[in-house]
Structure formats: structure tokens, C-alpha cells
Design a protein around this motif. Structure first.
Motif, short mmCIF file in Angstrom:
data_model
loop_
_atom_site.label_atom_id
_atom_site.label_comp_id
_atom_site.label_asym_id
_atom_site.label_seq_id
_atom_site.Cartn_x
_atom_site.Cartn_y
_atom_site.Cartn_z
N THR A 148 0.85 -1.19 0.00
CA THR A 148 0.00 0.00 0.00
C THR A 148 0.88 1.24 0.00
OG1 THR A 148 -0.11 -0.14 2.42
CG2 THR A 148 -1.96 -1.10 1.18
N TRP A 176 -2.80 1.77 -2.12
CA TRP A 176 -3.48 1.31 -3.32
C TRP A 176 -4.47 2.38 -3.76
CZ3 TRP A 176 -4.97 -4.07 -0.89
CH2 TRP A 176 -3.80 -4.83 -0.72
N GLY A 209 -3.19 -1.48 -7.78
CA GLY A 209 -1.88 -1.38 -7.15
C GLY A 209 -1.58 -2.50 -6.19
N ILE A 210 -2.33 -3.60 -6.27
CA ILE A 210 -2.27 -4.64 -5.24
C ILE A 210 -1.15 -5.66 -5.49
CG2 ILE A 210 -3.55 -6.56 -4.22
CD1 ILE A 210 -6.13 -4.98 -4.88
N GLU A 257 1.29 -4.99 -10.48
CA GLU A 257 0.25 -4.62 -9.52
C GLU A 257 -1.12 -5.08 -10.00
OE1 GLU A 257 0.88 -0.43 -9.13
OE2 GLU A 257 2.47 -0.71 -7.64
#
Length: 193
Positions: free
Chosen positions: A90, A92, A113-114, A138
Motif C-alpha cells: 500500500t 493502493w 496497485g495490489i 500490480e
């Protein structure tokens, strides 16, 4: 799609849509039950807590309208074996893509963005979940915020397993469906400009 209590107008979003968020600012969200399901197993967590922030004002792009700055999972297990979940990648991004044409109370969107890692305490099972392009790509989860219940509902996404060392329970290339229902606070309002 932000983890906030969205209220939306009945107009439909377009590619050029901008949004108004009020009041914006910090938020928290809690889920009493989340799941990460792969073909051979389900990772169950009894609690998950998020914290982040939203932009405030009008003329906002739906992409990156907010962030999740921290996300924790507790009491996680696979078939009774305890697991830890690391979401240290994070923040995110929270994104709004439109209003559900079948339910005007629902704001559609994604969290991007994970990258997340799971492992059991014995070291017998570990894996990374990221986007379809590899362990450093991501990933994204998708879902909606239901304005009538003030809940963020995560339904799926493109998370894929990498670096899996899990005795065949989790395998490289496994699609992982993430699901969870988060109660959010404080309520926010987002409308199409």
C-alpha cells in the motif's frame, strides 16, 4: 471505487465524467469476513480493516479518487491452518468508473496497485498474489459500493498466484477471487458533476 458511503446521482457516467466528493478526507472500513479463493483452497479471514483517504471537492477524475493507505487481515486460515497476510505494498488507488445501470445505489469501480503475500507459520506454504503480468505486476480487484447499505463489496479481480510453494494447494498461475463486504465510516457523498 472508494471504501466510503457513496451517494450518487441517477445520471450515468461517461468516459469524460468528473465527480464531486464531500466531505472527503480520511475513512476507515471493516469487514467481518473476507475470502481469497483459488481452485484448491479458500483463505478465510475473520476480520479485515482498511484506512485511507478521499479527495474532496468537484471536477475530480474517477481514477485515483482516493487511496487505501493500510489494510490488515486477522485470524486467517486455510483448512484450519493459520496464515499471515502481508499487504505492505500500500497505498493502493481507489477508482470510480460509473454508476451501475441496473442499480443506481451502486457505484462501480476498482482498487488498483495490489501486491499481497501469504504464508503459514510453519513455512510450508507461501505465495504472492499480484496482477496477471507477474509477481511485481500490480493487481486489481473490482466491485461496487452500495449506497443503500454503506458497504463496499469486493467481488473479484485479476489477482494471480506467483512464487507458490504450497504443496499443490496453491499453484503458480492460479486465479484468486477476492471477496469481502466492508462497512465504512464516515459516510461520504460522491456525485457526477
Amino acid at each position: 471505487m472508494a471504501a466510503v458511503g457513496f451517494t450518487v446521482s441517477s445520471a450515468s457516467a461517461t468516459a469524460q465524467a468528473t465527480w464531486t466528493v464531500s466531505p472527503g478526507g480520511p475513512f476507515t472500513a471493516h469487514s467481518g469476513d473476507t475470502q481469497l479463493e483459488v481452485p484448491n483452497a479458500v483463505l478465510l479471514c475473520t476480520d479485515s480493516d482498511a484506512a485511507g483517504s478521499l479527495q474532496s471537492g468537484s471536477g475530480l477524475d474517477g481514477a485515483g479518487i482516493g487511496t487505501i493507505d493500510s489494510l490488515t487481515f486477522t485470524n486467517c486460515s486455510v483448512a484450519g491452518v493459520a496464515f499471515d497476510v502481508d499487504t505492505s505494498s500500500t497505498p493502493w488507488d481507489l477508482n470510480v468508473t460509473g454508476v451501475d445501470p441496473d442499480n443506481p445505489d451502486r457505484v462501480l469501480g476498482s482498487i488498483t496497485g495490489i501486491i499481497a503475500n501469504i504464508s503459514d507459520s510453519s513455512g510450508l506454504c507461501s505465495a504472492t498474489f499480484a496482477g496477471p503480468g507477474g509477481a511485481t505486476d500490480e493487481g486489481t480487484v473490482t466491485g461496487y459500493f452500495d449506497n443503500s447499505t454503506s458497504q463496499l463489496v469486493v467481488q473479484d479481480g485479476d489477482l494471480t498466484a506467483y512464487n507458490a510453494n504450497c504443496l499443490g494447494i496453491i499453484n503458480n498461475g492460479d486465479h484468486a477471487a477476492f471477496t469481502g463486504t466492508y462497512d465504512v465510516s464516515p459516510a461520504q457523498t460522491i456525485t457526477l458533476d
